[in-house]
Design an enzyme around this catalytic site. Structure first.
Site, PDB file in Angstrom:
ATOM      1  N   GLY A 153       7.203 -47.681 -44.220  1.00  0.00           N
ATOM      2  CA  GLY A 153       8.085 -48.809 -44.535  1.00  0.00           C
ATOM      3  C   GLY A 153       8.525 -48.794 -45.995  1.00  0.00           C
TER       4      GLY A 153
ATOM      5  N   GLY B 108       7.274 -55.799 -38.615  1.00  0.00           N
ATOM      6  CA  GLY B 108       7.526 -54.700 -39.554  1.00  0.00           C
ATOM      7  C   GLY B 108       6.945 -53.400 -39.021  1.00  0.00           C
ATOM      8  N   HIS B 109       5.662 -53.451 -38.610  1.00  0.00           N
ATOM      9  CA  HIS B 109       5.019 -52.263 -38.027  1.00  0.00           C
ATOM     10  C   HIS B 109       5.767 -51.824 -36.760  1.00  0.00           C
ATOM     11  CE1 HIS B 109       1.378 -54.257 -39.973  1.00  0.00           C
ATOM     12  NE2 HIS B 109       1.352 -53.059 -40.510  1.00  0.00           N
TER      13      HIS B 109
ATOM     14  N   ASP C 209       6.598 -50.808 -48.898  1.00  0.00           N
ATOM     15  CA  ASP C 209       5.651 -50.230 -49.852  1.00  0.00           C
ATOM     16  C   ASP C 209       6.339 -49.055 -50.545  1.00  0.00           C
ATOM     17  OD1 ASP C 209       2.995 -51.725 -49.205  1.00  0.00           O
ATOM     18  OD2 ASP C 209       3.853 -51.217 -47.270  1.00  0.00           O
TER      19      ASP C 209
ATOM     20  N   HIS D 154       2.603 -56.587 -37.039  1.00  0.00           N
ATOM     21  CA  HIS D 154       3.699 -57.571 -36.997  1.00  0.00           C
ATOM     22  C   HIS D 154       4.999 -56.801 -36.742  1.00  0.00           C
ATOM     23  CE1 HIS D 154       4.488 -56.065 -41.013  1.00  0.00           C
ATOM     24  NE2 HIS D 154       3.281 -56.441 -41.402  1.00  0.00           N
TER      25      HIS D 154
ATOM     26  N   VAL E 249      11.327 -55.228 -42.838  1.00  0.00           N
ATOM     27  CA  VAL E 249      11.618 -56.306 -41.884  1.00  0.00           C
ATOM     28  C   VAL E 249      11.181 -57.624 -42.529  1.00  0.00           C
ATOM     29  CG1 VAL E 249      11.139 -57.234 -39.588  1.00  0.00           C
ATOM     30  CG2 VAL E 249      11.327 -54.764 -39.933  1.00  0.00           C
TER      31      VAL E 249
ATOM     32  N   GLY F 270      -3.365 -51.944 -39.038  1.00  0.00           N
ATOM     33  CA  GLY F 270      -3.523 -52.938 -37.975  1.00  0.00           C
ATOM     34  C   GLY F 270      -3.063 -54.324 -38.362  1.00  0.00           C
ATOM     35  N   TYR F 271      -3.431 -55.305 -37.538  1.00  0.00           N
ATOM     36  CA  TYR F 271      -2.946 -56.687 -37.639  1.00  0.00           C
ATOM     37  C   TYR F 271      -1.419 -56.622 -37.621  1.00  0.00           C
ATOM     38  CZ  TYR F 271      -3.765 -61.632 -38.278  1.00  0.00           C
ATOM     39  OH  TYR F 271      -3.857 -62.993 -38.068  1.00  0.00           O
TER      40      TYR F 271
HETATM   41  P1  AMP Z   1      -0.062 -51.421 -43.441  1.00  0.00           P
HETATM   42  O1  AMP Z   1      -0.649 -51.739 -42.111  1.00  0.00           O
HETATM   43  O2  AMP Z   1       0.151 -52.622 -44.314  1.00  0.00           O
HETATM   44  O3  AMP Z   1      -0.749 -50.285 -44.137  1.00  0.00           O
HETATM   45  O4  AMP Z   1       1.416 -50.892 -43.143  1.00  0.00           O
HETATM   46  C1  AMP Z   1       1.632 -49.780 -42.303  1.00  0.00           C
HETATM   47  C2  AMP Z   1       3.064 -49.340 -42.445  1.00  0.00           C
HETATM   48  O5  AMP Z   1       3.941 -50.414 -42.090  1.00  0.00           O
HETATM   49  C3  AMP Z   1       3.429 -48.930 -43.882  1.00  0.00           C
HETATM   50  O6  AMP Z   1       4.268 -47.793 -43.863  1.00  0.00           O
HETATM   51  C4  AMP Z   1       4.178 -50.149 -44.383  1.00  0.00           C
HETATM   52  O7  AMP Z   1       5.106 -49.863 -45.413  1.00  0.00           O
HETATM   53  C5  AMP Z   1       4.893 -50.603 -43.121  1.00  0.00           C
HETATM   54  N1  AMP Z   1       5.282 -52.008 -43.227  1.00  0.00           N
HETATM   55  C6  AMP Z   1       4.487 -53.061 -43.577  1.00  0.00           C
HETATM   56  N2  AMP Z   1       5.210 -54.188 -43.633  1.00  0.00           N
HETATM   57  C7  AMP Z   1       6.478 -53.852 -43.318  1.00  0.00           C
HETATM   58  C8  AMP Z   1       7.703 -54.580 -43.195  1.00  0.00           C
HETATM   59  N3  AMP Z   1       7.768 -55.884 -43.426  1.00  0.00           N
HETATM   60  N4  AMP Z   1       8.818 -53.901 -42.843  1.00  0.00           N
HETATM   61  C9  AMP Z   1       8.773 -52.562 -42.614  1.00  0.00           C
HETATM   62  N5  AMP Z   1       7.649 -51.821 -42.702  1.00  0.00           N
HETATM   63  C10 AMP Z   1       6.531 -52.459 -43.046  1.00  0.00           C
END
Ligand code: AMP
Length: 278
Positions: free
Chosen positions: A144, A33-34, A147, A31, A173, A28-29
């Site tokens: 993404g 990227g998600h 990670d 952006h 992103v 969540g939260y």
């Molecule tokens: P998180 O909410 O941080 O667990 O991220 C969820 C998914 O979004 C994971 O697969 C991350 O690798 C991906 N993600 C987070 N930030 C980015 C980004 N800047 N660009 C692309 N994917 C992202």
């Protein structure tokens, strides 16, 4: 868009979906990227399912579980706009009932980089992804490149446990100045936000040296460290690594496909970023 909180509700809704399902697990939260992952999931599948779950088992005892940023109404508005079919938002108790005791432990590729600093982290990630894959039964799941070690761990788990889905990796992103988007960037004060670009600059330096013919990993790492140390707000360098992209073992000689990754503490958060040398 359906919003579902229970595992039984999610399984039932999944049964009613025909065609292919693209799945994006998140904490969540959200952006851009998600949202990029969600757009891939939408475009390559009949249906898109997104989960929002701040997974307690991937946080260490001194980490930011309690303060991890959350904004479900804003997340739901963004996902609705993307045309997502189902958002799965389970509670921690729903995912981990009392006396929960089953874990997925991927060895070797979890021992270095983030795994060396966060000992239980990837056990939590692998376990929750396994559970989510069983509940959502996706055709493809989207992760993404941001990670990078997580991608290696999940791909290995899926291959070695013969799981029935495809893992799709989506490029990182970035903000216009190069900083990789992250939910934790919200912790950065304005001057730290400026300083945080040093991670991107260090990766760009590695790419430039590699393109100019440098194959000595030590020399590239030293140049990156020197550049980071010139940024006064870069408090602690956790690691600067040049490793094999599949095994994550450190390289002496840089080869095509090497993963350059780094983690640097800037103010409160420890930021991570990476690039693959092509
Ligand atoms: P998180 O909410 O941080 O667990 O991220 C969820 C998914 O979004 C994971 O697969 C991350 O690798 C991906 N993600 C987070 N930030 C980015 C980004 N800047 N660009 C692309 N994917 C992202």
């Amino acid at each position: 868009m359906k919003v579902i909180e229970t595992i039984s509700g999610m399984k039932k809704a999944r049964q009613e979906l025909g065609g292919t399902v693209g799945f994006v697990p998140t904490m969540g939260y959200l952006h851009e990227g998600h949202i990029s992952l969600v757009r891939y999931a939408k475009s390559e599948n009949t249906h898109a399912v997104v989960s929002i779950f701040v997974n307690p088992t991937q946080f260490g005892p001194t980490e930011d579980l309690a303060t991890y940023p959350r904004d479900i109404p804003s997340d739901l508005a963004m996902l609705e706009e993307c045309g997502v079919d189902i958002v799965f938002i389970p509670t921690p108790r729903e995912m981990y009932p009392r006396r929960y005791s089953t874990w997925v432990d991927v060895k070797k590729v979890t021992e270095q980089l983030e795994g060396a600093i966060r000992p239980e982290h990837f056990r939590g990630v692998a376990t929750v992804c396994n559970k989510l894959f069983n509940i959502v039964r996706p055709t493809k799941a989207y992760f993404g490149q941001k990670d990078a070690q997580q991608v290696v761990v999940i791909k290995k788990m899926v291959a070695e446990l013969n799981m029935n889905l495809e893992i799709i990796v989506v490029p990182t992103v970035r903000e216009p100045d190069g900083l990789a988007m992250s939910s934790r960037n919200v912790y950065l004060k304005p001057d730290e936000r400026q300083g945080a670009c040093v991670l991107y600059h260090a990766l760009k330096l590695a790419e430039k040296m590699w393109k100019q013919g440098e194959t000595d990993a030590h020399r590239i790492r030293q140049a990156m460290i020197k550049l980071i140390e010139e940024e006064p707000l870069a408090e602690v360098i956790s690691y600067v690594s040049i490793a094999d992209g599949d095994t994550l073992e450190e390289r002496h000689e840089v080869k095509h496909g090497a993963l350059v990754s780094l983690a640097v503490k800037i103010g409160k958060p420890r930021l991570i970023d990476n690039t693959v040398l092509e």
